[in-house]
Design a protein around this motif. Structure first.
Motif, PDB file in Angstrom:
ATOM      1  N   SER A 155       0.844  -1.185   0.000  1.00  0.00           N
ATOM      2  CA  SER A 155       0.000   0.000   0.000  1.00  0.00           C
ATOM      3  C   SER A 155       0.882   1.238   0.000  1.00  0.00           C
ATOM      4  O   SER A 155       1.998   1.222   0.521  1.00  0.00           O
ATOM      5  CB  SER A 155      -0.899   0.034   1.235  1.00  0.00           C
ATOM      6  N   CYS A 156       0.359   2.285  -0.579  1.00  0.00           N
ATOM      7  CA  CYS A 156       1.066   3.557  -0.591  1.00  0.00           C
ATOM      8  C   CYS A 156       0.042   4.652  -0.307  1.00  0.00           C
ATOM      9  O   CYS A 156      -0.853   4.893  -1.122  1.00  0.00           O
ATOM     10  CB  CYS A 156       1.739   3.786  -1.932  1.00  0.00           C
ATOM     11  N   ALA A 157       0.160   5.257   0.855  1.00  0.00           N
ATOM     12  CA  ALA A 157      -0.770   6.300   1.265  1.00  0.00           C
ATOM     13  C   ALA A 157      -0.183   7.665   0.935  1.00  0.00           C
ATOM     14  O   ALA A 157       0.974   7.944   1.255  1.00  0.00           O
ATOM     15  CB  ALA A 157      -1.035   6.191   2.765  1.00  0.00           C
ATOM     16  N   GLY A 158      -1.001   8.486   0.312  1.00  0.00           N
ATOM     17  CA  GLY A 158      -0.549   9.806  -0.080  1.00  0.00           C
ATOM     18  C   GLY A 158      -1.283  10.916   0.633  1.00  0.00           C
ATOM     19  O   GLY A 158      -2.460  10.762   0.976  1.00  0.00           O
ATOM     20  N   THR A 159      -0.591  11.978   0.879  1.00  0.00           N
ATOM     21  CA  THR A 159      -1.221  13.179   1.417  1.00  0.00           C
ATOM     22  C   THR A 159      -0.880  14.335   0.473  1.00  0.00           C
ATOM     23  O   THR A 159       0.145  14.340  -0.189  1.00  0.00           O
ATOM     24  CB  THR A 159      -0.724  13.513   2.827  1.00  0.00           C
ATOM     25  N   GLY A 160      -1.772  15.306   0.426  1.00  0.00           N
ATOM     26  CA  GLY A 160      -1.547  16.416  -0.483  1.00  0.00           C
ATOM     27  C   GLY A 160      -2.646  16.512  -1.510  1.00  0.00           C
ATOM     28  O   GLY A 160      -3.294  15.529  -1.854  1.00  0.00           O
ATOM     29  N   ARG A 161      -2.820  17.721  -1.993  1.00  0.00           N
ATOM     30  CA  ARG A 161      -3.960  17.999  -2.870  1.00  0.00           C
ATOM     31  C   ARG A 161      -3.846  17.369  -4.240  1.00  0.00           C
ATOM     32  O   ARG A 161      -4.840  17.191  -4.927  1.00  0.00           O
ATOM     33  CB  ARG A 161      -4.107  19.519  -3.038  1.00  0.00           C
TER      34      ARG A 161
ATOM     35  N   LEU B   5      -4.789   8.558 -13.292  1.00  0.00           N
ATOM     36  CA  LEU B   5      -5.327   9.277 -12.142  1.00  0.00           C
ATOM     37  C   LEU B   5      -6.711   8.813 -11.733  1.00  0.00           C
ATOM     38  O   LEU B   5      -7.050   8.860 -10.553  1.00  0.00           O
ATOM     39  CB  LEU B   5      -5.296  10.793 -12.377  1.00  0.00           C
ATOM     40  N   LEU B   6      -7.530   8.339 -12.650  1.00  0.00           N
ATOM     41  CA  LEU B   6      -8.851   7.814 -12.306  1.00  0.00           C
ATOM     42  C   LEU B   6      -8.861   6.300 -12.168  1.00  0.00           C
ATOM     43  O   LEU B   6      -9.900   5.711 -11.885  1.00  0.00           O
ATOM     44  CB  LEU B   6      -9.883   8.245 -13.344  1.00  0.00           C
ATOM     45  N   GLY B   7      -7.728   5.663 -12.401  1.00  0.00           N
ATOM     46  CA  GLY B   7      -7.642   4.218 -12.270  1.00  0.00           C
ATOM     47  C   GLY B   7      -8.177   3.445 -13.455  1.00  0.00           C
ATOM     48  O   GLY B   7      -8.368   2.234 -13.374  1.00  0.00           O
ATOM     49  N   LEU B   8      -8.381   4.125 -14.584  1.00  0.00           N
ATOM     50  CA  LEU B   8      -8.996   3.452 -15.732  1.00  0.00           C
ATOM     51  C   LEU B   8      -7.970   2.749 -16.616  1.00  0.00           C
ATOM     52  O   LEU B   8      -8.324   1.841 -17.375  1.00  0.00           O
ATOM     53  CB  LEU B   8      -9.781   4.467 -16.561  1.00  0.00           C
ATOM     54  N   ASN B   9      -6.731   3.171 -16.527  1.00  0.00           N
ATOM     55  CA  ASN B   9      -5.700   2.617 -17.389  1.00  0.00           C
ATOM     56  C   ASN B   9      -4.455   2.267 -16.580  1.00  0.00           C
ATOM     57  O   ASN B   9      -4.126   2.944 -15.607  1.00  0.00           O
ATOM     58  CB  ASN B   9      -5.320   3.613 -18.485  1.00  0.00           C
ATOM     59  N   THR B  10      -3.795   1.199 -17.001  1.00  0.00           N
ATOM     60  CA  THR B  10      -2.556   0.790 -16.362  1.00  0.00           C
ATOM     61  C   THR B  10      -1.524   0.397 -17.421  1.00  0.00           C
ATOM     62  O   THR B  10      -1.873   0.026 -18.548  1.00  0.00           O
ATOM     63  CB  THR B  10      -2.754  -0.409 -15.420  1.00  0.00           C
ATOM     64  N   VAL B  11      -0.277   0.496 -17.036  1.00  0.00           N
ATOM     65  CA  VAL B  11       0.841  -0.034 -17.828  1.00  0.00           C
ATOM     66  C   VAL B  11       1.695  -0.836 -16.849  1.00  0.00           C
ATOM     67  O   VAL B  11       1.985  -0.354 -15.744  1.00  0.00           O
ATOM     68  CB  VAL B  11       1.677   1.094 -18.467  1.00  0.00           C
ATOM     69  N   VAL B  12       2.054  -2.047 -17.232  1.00  0.00           N
ATOM     70  CA  VAL B  12       2.849  -2.886 -16.330  1.00  0.00           C
ATOM     71  C   VAL B  12       4.069  -3.430 -17.063  1.00  0.00           C
ATOM     72  O   VAL B  12       4.067  -3.575 -18.286  1.00  0.00           O
ATOM     73  CB  VAL B  12       2.022  -4.058 -15.758  1.00  0.00           C
ATOM     74  N   ALA B  13       5.111  -3.721 -16.309  1.00  0.00           N
ATOM     75  CA  ALA B  13       6.329  -4.284 -16.887  1.00  0.00           C
ATOM     76  C   ALA B  13       6.083  -5.731 -17.302  1.00  0.00           C
ATOM     77  O   ALA B  13       5.309  -6.455 -16.664  1.00  0.00           O
ATOM     78  CB  ALA B  13       7.460  -4.214 -15.872  1.00  0.00           C
TER      79      ALA B  13
ATOM     80  N   ILE C 217      -1.927  -3.457 -10.149  1.00  0.00           N
ATOM     81  CA  ILE C 217      -1.918  -2.136  -9.527  1.00  0.00           C
ATOM     82  C   ILE C 217      -3.352  -1.611  -9.500  1.00  0.00           C
ATOM     83  O   ILE C 217      -4.121  -1.802 -10.442  1.00  0.00           O
ATOM     84  CB  ILE C 217      -0.974  -1.165 -10.271  1.00  0.00           C
ATOM     85  N   SER C 218      -3.703  -0.956  -8.401  1.00  0.00           N
ATOM     86  CA  SER C 218      -5.031  -0.361  -8.272  1.00  0.00           C
ATOM     87  C   SER C 218      -4.919   0.864  -7.376  1.00  0.00           C
ATOM     88  O   SER C 218      -3.891   1.082  -6.738  1.00  0.00           O
ATOM     89  CB  SER C 218      -6.038  -1.366  -7.693  1.00  0.00           C
ATOM     90  N   ARG C 219      -5.992   1.656  -7.330  1.00  0.00           N
ATOM     91  CA  ARG C 219      -5.972   2.839  -6.488  1.00  0.00           C
ATOM     92  C   ARG C 219      -7.356   3.121  -5.950  1.00  0.00           C
ATOM     93  O   ARG C 219      -8.368   2.748  -6.566  1.00  0.00           O
ATOM     94  CB  ARG C 219      -5.415   4.047  -7.248  1.00  0.00           C
ATOM     95  N   ASP C 220      -7.388   3.799  -4.821  1.00  0.00           N
ATOM     96  CA  ASP C 220      -8.625   4.251  -4.196  1.00  0.00           C
ATOM     97  C   ASP C 220      -8.437   5.727  -3.894  1.00  0.00           C
ATOM     98  O   ASP C 220      -7.811   6.092  -2.885  1.00  0.00           O
ATOM     99  CB  ASP C 220      -8.889   3.439  -2.924  1.00  0.00           C
ATOM    100  N   ASN C 221      -8.972   6.571  -4.738  1.00  0.00           N
ATOM    101  CA  ASN C 221      -8.760   8.010  -4.561  1.00  0.00           C
ATOM    102  C   ASN C 221      -9.488   8.551  -3.332  1.00  0.00           C
ATOM    103  O   ASN C 221      -9.079   9.573  -2.777  1.00  0.00           O
ATOM    104  CB  ASN C 221      -9.191   8.765  -5.816  1.00  0.00           C
ATOM    105  N   ALA C 222     -10.538   7.886  -2.904  1.00  0.00           N
ATOM    106  CA  ALA C 222     -11.231   8.325  -1.688  1.00  0.00           C
ATOM    107  C   ALA C 222     -10.334   8.152  -0.464  1.00  0.00           C
ATOM    108  O   ALA C 222     -10.471   8.878   0.524  1.00  0.00           O
ATOM    109  CB  ALA C 222     -12.521   7.543  -1.506  1.00  0.00           C
ATOM    110  N   ARG C 223      -9.424   7.186  -0.544  1.00  0.00           N
ATOM    111  CA  ARG C 223      -8.488   6.928   0.551  1.00  0.00           C
ATOM    112  C   ARG C 223      -7.079   7.437   0.250  1.00  0.00           C
ATOM    113  O   ARG C 223      -6.159   7.227   1.048  1.00  0.00           O
ATOM    114  CB  ARG C 223      -8.423   5.429   0.840  1.00  0.00           C
ATOM    115  N   ASN C 224      -6.913   8.068  -0.902  1.00  0.00           N
ATOM    116  CA  ASN C 224      -5.583   8.546  -1.315  1.00  0.00           C
ATOM    117  C   ASN C 224      -4.538   7.434  -1.222  1.00  0.00           C
ATOM    118  O   ASN C 224      -3.435   7.629  -0.697  1.00  0.00           O
ATOM    119  CB  ASN C 224      -5.137   9.741  -0.460  1.00  0.00           C
ATOM    120  N   THR C 225      -4.901   6.275  -1.719  1.00  0.00           N
ATOM    121  CA  THR C 225      -4.026   5.111  -1.585  1.00  0.00           C
ATOM    122  C   THR C 225      -3.917   4.373  -2.912  1.00  0.00           C
ATOM    123  O   THR C 225      -4.914   4.225  -3.627  1.00  0.00           O
ATOM    124  CB  THR C 225      -4.550   4.158  -0.500  1.00  0.00           C
ATOM    125  N   VAL C 226      -2.728   3.907  -3.197  1.00  0.00           N
ATOM    126  CA  VAL C 226      -2.491   3.041  -4.352  1.00  0.00           C
ATOM    127  C   VAL C 226      -1.944   1.714  -3.836  1.00  0.00           C
ATOM    128  O   VAL C 226      -1.241   1.673  -2.825  1.00  0.00           O
ATOM    129  CB  VAL C 226      -1.520   3.708  -5.362  1.00  0.00           C
TER     130      VAL C 226
END
Length: 127
Positions: free
Chosen positions: A21-27, A53-61, A70-79
């Protein structure tokens, strides 16, 4: 800028799973593409995955395709990085990074596209 803190690393046997998990802070979190990189001992840091930024697209190695998600939850500011079928060669320090949405997502395979980095979390896979 975004401040980032990774968690979820640890020691796991080959074939096992971990979720980082990666939690982010900041606008700017919700306006940033979010990436994961990793650095194994004695090697350069390498790209793992990026999500738009909206989680609709990904690129992976190619090295992790079909095993990591990879996924993200913008409500929780977490990837997140869900890692399955882990191999000893996945052993590395894993970093998350944030980059403001400029250009094509595929360009975010390079470190230069990112503005903020976390401190990293160690993942060790034993054979």
């Amino acid at each position: 800028q975004v401040q980032l803190v990774e968690s979820g690393g640890g020691l796991v046997q080959a074939g096992g799973s971990l979720r980082l998990s990666c939690a982010g802070t900041g606008r700017t979190f919700s306006r940033s593409n979010m990436g994961w990189f990793r650095q194994a001992p004695g090697k350069d840091r390498e790209f793992v995955a990026v999500i738009s930024l909206l989680g609709l697209n990904t690129v992976v190695a190619d090295s992790i395709k079909g095993r990591f998600t990879i996924s993200r939850d913008n409500a929780r500011n977490t990837v997140y990085l869900q890692m399955n079928s882990l191999k000893p060669e996945d052993t590395a320090v894993y970093y998350c990074a944030a980059g403001l949405n400029r250009g094509w997502l595929i360009d975010f395979r390079t470190e230069e596209k990112y503005d903020s980095w976390g401190q990293g979390t160690q993942v060790t896979v034993s054979s």
